[in-house]
Enzyme design. Structure first.
Site, PDB file in Angstrom:
ATOM      1  N   SER A   1       0.807  -1.216   0.000  1.00  0.00           N
ATOM      2  CA  SER A   1       0.000   0.000   0.000  1.00  0.00           C
ATOM      3  C   SER A   1       0.837   1.260   0.000  1.00  0.00           C
ATOM      4  O   SER A   1       0.401   2.304  -0.480  1.00  0.00           O
ATOM      5  CB  SER A   1      -0.919   0.000   1.228  1.00  0.00           C
ATOM      6  OG  SER A   1      -0.151  -0.101   2.411  1.00  0.00           O
TER       7      SER A   1
ATOM      8  N   VAL B   1       8.849  -2.834  -4.276  1.00  0.00           N
ATOM      9  CA  VAL B   1      10.246  -3.238  -4.161  1.00  0.00           C
ATOM     10  C   VAL B   1      10.738  -3.807  -5.484  1.00  0.00           C
ATOM     11  O   VAL B   1      10.050  -4.617  -6.118  1.00  0.00           O
ATOM     12  CB  VAL B   1      10.419  -4.294  -3.041  1.00  0.00           C
ATOM     13  CG1 VAL B   1      11.881  -4.710  -2.922  1.00  0.00           C
ATOM     14  CG2 VAL B   1       9.907  -3.748  -1.710  1.00  0.00           C
TER      15      VAL B   1
ATOM     16  N   ASP C   1       5.278  -6.351  12.108  1.00  0.00           N
ATOM     17  CA  ASP C   1       4.590  -6.751  10.874  1.00  0.00           C
ATOM     18  C   ASP C   1       5.133  -8.106  10.413  1.00  0.00           C
ATOM     19  O   ASP C   1       5.480  -8.295   9.250  1.00  0.00           O
ATOM     20  CB  ASP C   1       4.804  -5.691   9.795  1.00  0.00           C
ATOM     21  CG  ASP C   1       3.719  -5.736   8.721  1.00  0.00           C
ATOM     22  OD1 ASP C   1       2.685  -6.387   8.953  1.00  0.00           O
ATOM     23  OD2 ASP C   1       3.904  -5.129   7.662  1.00  0.00           O
TER      24      ASP C   1
END
Length: 510
Positions: free
Chosen positions: A132, A136, A285
């Protein structure tokens, strides 16, 4: 300041999207939802073909990047959105369509301020991941190293600023509608989400977090943090060591490669406990897409945009709570909740201990396939209303990460017992931090620091109370009440009389 009409328009548009995906059904049916909110939810779905099973994650993806991040945050709050919604929102991982490479290349040029050829010999145009906030690309530096280049999506900062502004406005309106909503503290949840996001939008901060985490994890050789390439990192571009491994989400590939899955699960649990309890700084995360298996049954982590931090006092409480639940010492767990202020003092400790026993006893000794931290947290949330417990925003990230780690560990080893995996580490840490040796060491350190401050303390006292000078000490004067009679002509009259009295006194003494 954004007008209320703008906020209402945005909410109506987002509400319609949520309604079309069935994501407002729980709000309509919840008896604690304020009546005006239930009416708005019914209006939002009017004429829409609502699916039989709500698709919460799909709805947040349709709204946009900021909503995806909010959905990831709400996945930690089953008390707010319900267990089913929280579980579905965990699907919100790297699932966005990528930005065209030409746009990404222009963003990198603007951020570096120099030709990319001076930094990289090759950059793959097809991204290896699109989230979001960023995407990469794999690249090779001019000195031949394999790296991953993370680039901030252009325009994402403005999108987040607009969305968070409206989220805050909506949360304030919700708190004003219902005492129950005020207890759940949605405004603090949004403010916490805002702080997480602002950190995540600054890639130098993310690089610093990765570097700090790497220092803290030196004691866990099986948990790897890739190195940051500071020379090729800016606020909007971060370059990091490339990791060649298998994602922990790809169980068949892990099995085919001969990895010891139970060992990987134990490594993950131990690494999380060291980060959260021993260091107080943890990767928040740790979903399967951010974790890779490396040769030697090691695990590498990526994506350090969201990090959690807990002070030592909260870590001690956390460790004692976990250990109390593991050993069945519910009285001590209850006492800690009162000591920490999580439960108001007017409640009874013994009653709260009984409520905790009702949560913990059915789950003790069971494997994760039969018991879960997610279930435990949901059960704990169910008793918060009875004991007037308000949301603790500083623990939201921890709760989210615990659920994530549990999910990944279970996927690796369905028979893992998280209590048994955690017990040795938690027991040893409590012994090291709260045992008699630690208490004596802490007291010695504290006393030594006090002694080293004594010279400075004496200097400050001397500065405040200087040695007497050549003049004799002043005579003590008795206290005289000063009458305040107001301003204007009366104040002037008193001033004139006082001056006249002073002149007369001088003539008499002279």
């Amino acid at each position: 300041m954004t007008a209320s009409t703008t906020h209402i328009w945005r909410l109506l548009k987002w509400g319609r999207i949520l309604a079309r995906h069935g994501a407002l059904r729980g709000i309509e049916r919840d008896p604690n939802t304020p009546a005006p909110v239930r009416r708005l939810a019914r209006i939002a779905r009017f004429g829409a073909r609502v699916p039989a099973v709500p698709r919460y994650a799909d709805a947040f993806q349709a709204i946009g990047p900021a909503a995806i991040k909010l959905g990831q945050t709400l996945a930690t709050r089953p008390d707010l959105v319900g267990e089913d919604a929280a579980h579905d929102l965990l699907r919100l991982q790297d699932q966005l369509s990528p930005v065209p490479y030409e746009t990404i290349e222009a963003a990198m040029l603007a951020s570096f301020g120099k030709p990319l050829e001076t930094l990289f010999s090759r950059i793959e145009q097809v991204p290896v991941g699109a989230a979001s906030i960023a995407q990469v690309h794999r690249a090779v530096t001019t000195d031949g190293r394999q790296v991953a280049v993370k680039v901030l999506r252009p325009g994402v900062e403005d999108d987040f600023a607009r969305a968070i502004d409206t989220y805050s406005w909506a949360a304030a309106q919700l708190e004003a509608l219902s005492p129950e909503a005020m207890r759940l503290r949605p405004r603090l949840t949004i403010e916490t989400f805002k702080r997480w996001t602002l950190r995540e939008l600054n890639f130098r901060r993310e690089a610093a977090s990765a570097s700090e985490l790497a220092e803290g994890m030196t004691a866990e050789a099986d948990f790897v943090i890739p190195a940051i390439d500071w020379a090729r990192s800016t606020n909007k571009v971060m370059t990091i060591e490339w990791i060649d491994g298998i994602k922990l989400s790809d169980r068949p590939a892990l099995v085919a490669a001969g990895y010891d899955l139970p060992a990987l699960a134990n490594t993950l649990v131990r690494a999380f406990l060291r980060q959260a309890i021993a260091d107080g700084f943890f990767h928040a995360d740790m979903h399967q897409g951010n974790l890779f298996a490396l040769p030697g049954n090691r695990i590498a982590a990526i994506d350090f945009g969201i990090m959690g931090r807990i002070d030592r006092r909260a870590r001690v409480w956390l460790a004692e709570i976990l250990y109390g639940l593991i050993t069945g010492n519910y009285k001590r767990v209850a006492e800690i909740h009162f000591e920490a202020g999580y439960v108001p003092a007017h409640h009874d400790v013994a009653e709260f201990a009984t409520a905790l026993r009702a949560v913990g006893e059915p789950m003790r000794g069971l494997p994760v396939k039969d018991m879960s931290i997610g279930m435990m947290l949901d059960s704990l949330f169910s008793i918060t209303r009875d004991f007037d417990m308000v949301t603790q925003p500083h623990l939201l990230l921890l709760q989210k990460t615990m659920v994530m780690v549990e999910g990944v560990a279970t996927s690796l080893n369905p028979d893992i017992n998280l209590w048994e995996a955690a017990e040795p580490f938690v027991r040893d840490w409590i012994r090291g931090e709260l045992g008699p040796e630690a208490m004596i060491a802490d007291r010695l350190i504290e006393d030594f620091r006090t002694l080293t401050r004594l010279p400075e303390l004496v200097r400050r006292i001397e500065a405040h109370y200087p040695a007497p000078g050549g003049a004799p000490p002043t005579m003590p004067l008795r206290e005289i009440e000063v009458i305040r009679i107001g301003g204007g002509w009366r104040y002037g009259l008193v001033a004139v009389l006082a001056a006249a009295a002073g002149v007369v006194t001088t003539l008499l003494l002279g």
